[in-house]
Design a protein around this motif. Structure first.
Motif, PDB file in Angstrom:
ATOM      1  N   PRO A 195      22.282  29.426  -5.971  1.00 52.88           N
ATOM      2  CA  PRO A 195      23.261  28.784  -4.769  1.00 52.88           C
ATOM      3  C   PRO A 195      24.436  28.411  -5.248  1.00 52.88           C
ATOM      4  N   THR A 196      24.725  28.323  -6.592  1.00 55.42           N
ATOM      5  CA  THR A 196      26.033  28.339  -7.093  1.00 55.42           C
ATOM      6  C   THR A 196      26.996  29.653  -6.768  1.00 55.42           C
ATOM      7  N   TRP A 211      28.331  21.323   3.993  1.00 57.63           N
ATOM      8  CA  TRP A 211      27.430  21.399   2.721  1.00 57.63           C
ATOM      9  C   TRP A 211      26.487  20.165   2.740  1.00 57.63           C
ATOM     10  N   HIS A 257      21.844  18.553   1.347  1.00 57.41           N
ATOM     11  CA  HIS A 257      22.367  17.694   0.338  1.00 57.41           C
ATOM     12  C   HIS A 257      22.355  16.473   0.757  1.00 57.41           C
ATOM     13  N   TYR A 297      30.508  23.421  -9.764  1.00 57.50           N
ATOM     14  CA  TYR A 297      29.725  22.450  -8.979  1.00 57.50           C
ATOM     15  C   TYR A 297      30.598  21.907  -7.697  1.00 57.50           C
ATOM     16  N   LEU A 316      20.335  26.240 -10.585  1.00 55.40           N
ATOM     17  CA  LEU A 316      21.280  26.405  -9.181  1.00 55.40           C
ATOM     18  C   LEU A 316      22.019  27.471  -9.490  1.00 55.40           C
ATOM     19  N   ARG A 325      26.511  31.503  -4.500  1.00 57.06           N
ATOM     20  CA  ARG A 325      26.653  31.475  -2.888  1.00 57.06           C
ATOM     21  C   ARG A 325      27.789  30.851  -2.641  1.00 57.06           C
ATOM     22  N   GLN A 326      28.021  29.527  -3.372  1.00 57.06           N
ATOM     23  CA  GLN A 326      28.972  28.720  -2.970  1.00 57.06           C
ATOM     24  C   GLN A 326      30.457  29.368  -3.430  1.00 57.06           C
ATOM     25  N   TYR A 382      34.827  26.226  -8.374  1.00 58.61           N
ATOM     26  CA  TYR A 382      34.441  27.605  -8.770  1.00 58.61           C
ATOM     27  C   TYR A 382      35.386  28.525  -9.135  1.00 58.61           C
ATOM     28  N   ASP A 427      24.651  22.374  -6.351  1.00 57.75           N
ATOM     29  CA  ASP A 427      25.089  23.703  -6.376  1.00 57.75           C
ATOM     30  C   ASP A 427      26.009  23.852  -7.686  1.00 57.75           C
TER      31      ASP A 427
END
Length: 215
Positions: A198-199, A18, A23, A104, A195, A201-202, A172, A79
């Motif tokens: 991308p959040t 990550w 990042h 996050y 975001l 995606r995580q 998440y 994210d």
């Protein structure tokens, strides 16, 4: 940073991947001198073998605190998205009964700070940073005796942050049913603010690795 069991990194490579995925900006937190508040400095960084490399302007007020107490924390956050309550309402309940939350990712490095003042060592620190941020080499030679960097080196101080501990959190809703997490990711993608994508995606990445969470 409080970490629920289902929010913890699945392994060391998860947070390393990550961080390596772009990042590279965070917050340096330094204990304040007696009677003063802690100091927090936003800055880019480069990660190496169990260390983080940064540089700051010499007039930065953080230096006396670091020299007094080299125990520092460096935190990277990304994210992230706000998840409204109706998205989290349990099946069969009113949407307004849902409780909102934040998604996050965060990595917290506990470090021992080592100040870098030697000109040659500062130049090498900058070369390592530039190799990361401008890998095409589209910049002047960074050398003590050559412009433009040579004359600018006295105006900065380097920091080598020796990492002594790492705590990573990926929040998440991994303790929720699979269907809930898929629906949340779909809603984030459809909303598409900040975001959100991308959040999502995580969340789906964690779902693929973890499936249904169990202790």
């Amino acid at each position: 940073m409080f970490i629920q069991p289902w929010d913890a990194a699945l392994d060391r490579s998860e947070w390393q991947t990550w961080i390596a995925g772009g990042h590279d900006f965070g917050l340096l937190s330094v204990n304040g001198l007696l009677g003063h508040s802690p100091t927090v400095v936003p800055t880019h960084f480069v990660s190496g073998d169990d260390e983080l490399l940064i540089h700051l302007a010499r007039p930065n007020p953080v230096w006396p605190s670091i020299e007094y107490d080299p125990n520092v924390t460096f935190t990277v956050i990304g994210d992230y998205a706000f998840v409204p309550g109706p998205w989290r309402a349990k099946p069969g309940t009113a949407p307004t009964d849902g409780v909102p939350t934040s998604y996050y990712a965060a990595v917290e490095f506990t470090c021992q700070a080592h100040v870098v003042d030697d000109p040659q060592e500062k130049a090498e620190l900058l070369r390592r940073q530039m190799a990361h941020f401008q890998p095409d080499g589209d910049h002047a030679l960074i050398a003590v005796d050559q412009p433009p960097y040579g004359r600018m080196l006295p105006g900065i101080r380097g920091l080598r942050l020796e990492v002594t501990d790492v705590r990573a959190k990926f929040k998440y809703d991994d303790h929720k049913p699979v269907e809930h997490r898929v629906a949340a990711a779909d809603r984030l993608t459809a909303r598409g603010q900040g975001l959100d994508v991308p959040t999502a995606r995580q969340q789906l990445r964690r779902l693929d690795r973890m499936g249904t969470w169990s202790p």
